[in-house]
Design a protein around this motif. Structure first.
Motif: not given
Length: 192
Positions: A120-128, A130-136, A160-161, A167-175
């Motif tokens: 799927d060409e519209y799935l881009v792995l980027d730190h912004r 978030v909705k895609l990264l949370e699936q992994f 992805l890593l 994303a964790k460094d920028y704070g877009t994903i909280t853990f």
């Protein structure tokens, strides 16, 4: 000069044990048309040799985020993660330990069943995104899901890593860090 090219190509085909598939008239005709095309492109100095391969378009992160919130995404994947419905083709009954190194070579999909991110060409792995990264990410302990479970290729898993670390460094994903309560009375020497 073109006769030498023809003989060289015919000899190469013969050495490759393709004598049963070699049609001399077809090989000579193909060789002659090929040498004419090469001479035409060499004589035109302004022509730049570019491969005529259908390339995968580059999609921006903003477009990918809009796609993740669109009805087309919900219709394709529903509420499941993107890797849930994917099944990789492999030989035999036992799946390989590792997934393939990459699905895209030279800007073109090179496998019959590419991984969930590459197909799927519209799935881009980027730190912004978030909705895609949370699936992994595992919901129970916050760790990254293995590529053997998600079936993404090695190249996308590395991306992805990197995206999750950013994303964790920028704070877009909280853990959350686990908080443990210890009973120190067993090791306290003042009670003895």
């Amino acid at each position: 000069m073109s006769i030498l090219n023809t003989l060289h190509r015919a000899g190469t085909l013969l050495r490759a044990n393709l004598i049963g598939k070699l049609d001399p008239a077809r090989a000579i005709t193909f060789s002659l048309t090929r040498s004419k095309e090469e001479n035409a492109t060499e004589s035109d100095s302004s022509a730049v040799k570019t491969p005529k391969v259908a390339r995968i378009p580059i999609i921006s992160v903003e477009t990918s985020i809009k796609y993740m919130n669109s009805d087309a995404y919900k219709q394709t994947y529903g509420d499941d993660p993107v890797w849930k419905i994917y099944r990789r083709n492999f030989k035999g009954q036992i799946p390989p330990r590792k997934t393939r190194k990459t699905c895209i070579r030279y800007g073109q999909i090179s496998t019959g069943s590419p991984c969930p991110i590459c197909r799927d060409e519209y799935l881009v792995l980027d730190h912004r995104n978030v909705k895609l990264l949370e699936q992994f990410i595992n919901k129970h302990n916050g760790s990254v899901l293995s590529y053997s479970k998600t079936n993404i290729c090695q190249r996308r898993h590395k991306q992805l890593l990197v995206a999750l670390t950013k994303a964790k460094d920028y704070g877009t994903i909280t853990f959350d860090l686990p908080i443990r309560q210890y009973d120190y009375s067993e090791w306290n020497p003042s009670n003895n």
